[in-house]
Design a protein around this motif. Structure first.
Motif, PDB file in Angstrom:
ATOM      1  N   UNK A   1      42.045  47.760  43.609  1.00 56.99           N
ATOM      2  CA  UNK A   1      42.573  46.463  44.043  1.00 56.99           C
ATOM      3  C   UNK A   1      41.418  45.553  44.430  1.00 56.99           C
ATOM      4  N   UNK A   2      41.390  44.376  43.827  1.00 53.78           N
ATOM      5  CA  UNK A   2      40.324  43.409  44.098  1.00 53.78           C
ATOM      6  C   UNK A   2      40.627  42.640  45.386  1.00 53.78           C
ATOM      7  N   UNK A   3      39.597  42.073  46.029  1.00 49.56           N
ATOM      8  CA  UNK A   3      39.829  41.277  47.244  1.00 49.56           C
ATOM      9  C   UNK A   3      40.781  40.116  46.974  1.00 49.56           C
ATOM     10  N   UNK A   4      41.694  39.886  47.909  1.00 47.84           N
ATOM     11  CA  UNK A   4      42.667  38.818  47.740  1.00 47.84           C
ATOM     12  C   UNK A   4      42.101  37.458  48.094  1.00 47.84           C
ATOM     13  N   UNK A   5      42.745  36.418  47.590  1.00 49.65           N
ATOM     14  CA  UNK A   5      42.333  35.060  47.906  1.00 49.65           C
ATOM     15  C   UNK A   5      43.022  34.563  49.157  1.00 49.65           C
ATOM     16  N   UNK A   6      42.771  33.338  49.523  1.00 48.26           N
ATOM     17  CA  UNK A   6      43.377  32.757  50.723  1.00 48.26           C
ATOM     18  C   UNK A   6      44.894  32.647  50.594  1.00 48.26           C
ATOM     19  N   UNK A   7      45.367  32.576  49.353  1.00 52.78           N
ATOM     20  CA  UNK A   7      46.807  32.472  49.136  1.00 52.78           C
ATOM     21  C   UNK A   7      47.504  33.835  49.156  1.00 52.78           C
ATOM     22  N   UNK A   8      46.721  34.895  49.348  1.00 48.45           N
ATOM     23  CA  UNK A   8      47.302  36.235  49.414  1.00 48.45           C
ATOM     24  C   UNK A   8      47.417  36.929  48.065  1.00 48.45           C
ATOM     25  N   UNK A   9      47.141  36.211  46.996  1.00 43.54           N
ATOM     26  CA  UNK A   9      47.209  36.818  45.673  1.00 43.54           C
ATOM     27  C   UNK A   9      45.968  37.674  45.415  1.00 43.54           C
ATOM     28  N   UNK A  10      46.126  38.670  44.583  1.00 48.59           N
ATOM     29  CA  UNK A  10      45.012  39.545  44.248  1.00 48.59           C
ATOM     30  C   UNK A  10      45.251  40.132  42.867  1.00 48.59           C
TER      31      UNK A  10
ATOM     32  N   UNK B   1      36.858  35.702  31.796  1.00 48.52           N
ATOM     33  CA  UNK B   1      36.657  36.878  32.639  1.00 48.52           C
ATOM     34  C   UNK B   1      35.181  36.961  33.005  1.00 48.52           C
ATOM     35  N   UNK B   2      34.877  37.107  34.280  1.00 45.06           N
ATOM     36  CA  UNK B   2      33.498  37.100  34.717  1.00 45.06           C
ATOM     37  C   UNK B   2      32.850  38.462  34.471  1.00 45.06           C
ATOM     38  N   UNK B   3      31.506  38.432  34.319  1.00 40.49           N
ATOM     39  CA  UNK B   3      30.769  39.650  34.000  1.00 40.49           C
ATOM     40  C   UNK B   3      30.991  40.768  35.009  1.00 40.49           C
ATOM     41  N   UNK B   4      30.944  40.516  36.333  1.00 42.13           N
ATOM     42  CA  UNK B   4      31.156  41.626  37.273  1.00 42.13           C
ATOM     43  C   UNK B   4      32.473  42.337  37.054  1.00 42.13           C
ATOM     44  N   UNK B   5      33.510  41.602  36.686  1.00 46.06           N
ATOM     45  CA  UNK B   5      34.811  42.244  36.465  1.00 46.06           C
ATOM     46  C   UNK B   5      34.763  43.121  35.212  1.00 46.06           C
ATOM     47  N   UNK B   6      34.057  42.644  34.180  1.00 43.64           N
ATOM     48  CA  UNK B   6      33.903  43.449  32.967  1.00 43.64           C
ATOM     49  C   UNK B   6      33.158  44.744  33.288  1.00 43.64           C
ATOM     50  N   UNK B   7      32.141  44.645  34.146  1.00 40.38           N
ATOM     51  CA  UNK B   7      31.379  45.822  34.526  1.00 40.38           C
ATOM     52  C   UNK B   7      32.258  46.804  35.283  1.00 40.38           C
ATOM     53  N   UNK B   8      33.099  46.291  36.177  1.00 37.68           N
ATOM     54  CA  UNK B   8      33.988  47.173  36.934  1.00 37.68           C
ATOM     55  C   UNK B   8      34.954  47.892  36.008  1.00 37.68           C
ATOM     56  N   UNK B   9      35.485  47.153  35.028  1.00 38.54           N
ATOM     57  CA  UNK B   9      36.415  47.759  34.082  1.00 38.54           C
ATOM     58  C   UNK B   9      35.723  48.839  33.266  1.00 38.54           C
ATOM     59  N   UNK B  10      34.466  48.589  32.882  1.00 38.88           N
ATOM     60  CA  UNK B  10      33.722  49.588  32.117  1.00 38.88           C
ATOM     61  C   UNK B  10      33.522  50.856  32.944  1.00 38.88           C
ATOM     62  N   UNK B  11      33.214  50.694  34.227  1.00 38.61           N
ATOM     63  CA  UNK B  11      33.018  51.847  35.093  1.00 38.61           C
ATOM     64  C   UNK B  11      34.316  52.620  35.287  1.00 38.61           C
ATOM     65  N   UNK B  12      35.437  51.908  35.319  1.00 37.05           N
ATOM     66  CA  UNK B  12      36.721  52.574  35.482  1.00 37.05           C
ATOM     67  C   UNK B  12      37.050  53.453  34.287  1.00 37.05           C
TER      68      UNK B  12
END
Length: 204
Positions: free
Chosen positions: A151-160, A1-12
């Motif tokens: 909701x996080x930005x989706x990838x080229x495959x449409x998954x998010x 899990x990347x640091x920015x995602x951990x930070x977002x979860x902490x803010x949530x």
């Protein structure tokens, strides 16, 4: 899990901080081990659709001790871990667990149809109920309990992916919020507090 995602979860999780502080100071007749939120969170209230496609509200689960959790079926980590842990907790309660229900509310209603939810929650525990509804109804319920999701930005495959807070709200048989748990809570503490609520009966 990347640091920015951990930070977002902490803010949530920040909106829950006030409830945690208040709950820790609240005195209750029952000696809970988890964070006591009695009187600091509203009673359970919602109108959603269950994993059998039936319209339900909080009153349909009156008389059961409820564990409310916000997640989604495409969740790569915390959701399956949490459901597995809740299953283990209910197993430890034995026959008492028949009077409990896990309410798994999807924060991804566009993908989590009733059929998808039914297959997902039943893979973990037969006492789990998947709940979905309109984005507006889900957002209202999330805000009611000071939770959050993004909701996080989706990838080229449409998954998010969807970043979401991971608290578990425990309600007594009358629909009153009583304790707050997290995926990292010792299973024994949750078993203890559920046992108290199950043994206390209605209007504890």
């Amino acid at each position: 899990m990347k640091f920015p995602r951990l930070l977002r979860l902490a803010l949530l999780l920040l909106p829950l901080a006030g409830a945690l502080l208040l709950g820790g100071c609240h005195r209750d007749a029952l000696p809970f081990k988890l964070t006591n939120i009695s009187g600091h969170m509203p009673d359970l209230q919602f109108r959603l659709t269950d994993d059998n496609g039936k319209a339900v509200d909080a009153g349909d689960y009156r008389g059961k001790v409820l564990l409310l959790y916000f997640g989604y079926t495409h969740c790569p980590d915390v959701c399956p871990l949490t459901l597995a842990q809740l299953h283990a907790v209910l197993q430890k309660l034995g026959k008492q667990a028949d009077d409990t229900r896990i309410l798994f509310v999807s924060v991804d209603p566009s993908r989590d149809t009733p059929a998808v939810l039914h297959a997902y929650v039943n893979a973990f525990d037969k006492r789990a109920v998947g709940l979905t509804g309109s984005p507006r109804a889900i957002e209202a319920l999330v805000k009611r309990y000071r939770a959050s999701f993004t909701r996080e930005p989706g990838g080229k495959d449409g998954n998010y992916e969807v970043s979401h807070s991971s608290a578990i709200y425990v309600f007594d048989r009358d629909g009153h919020a009583r304790v707050l748990s997290t995926p990292g809570t010792p299973q024994g503490d949750l078993v203890h507090d559920l046992g108290l609520l199950l043994g206390a009966g209605a209007s504890a």
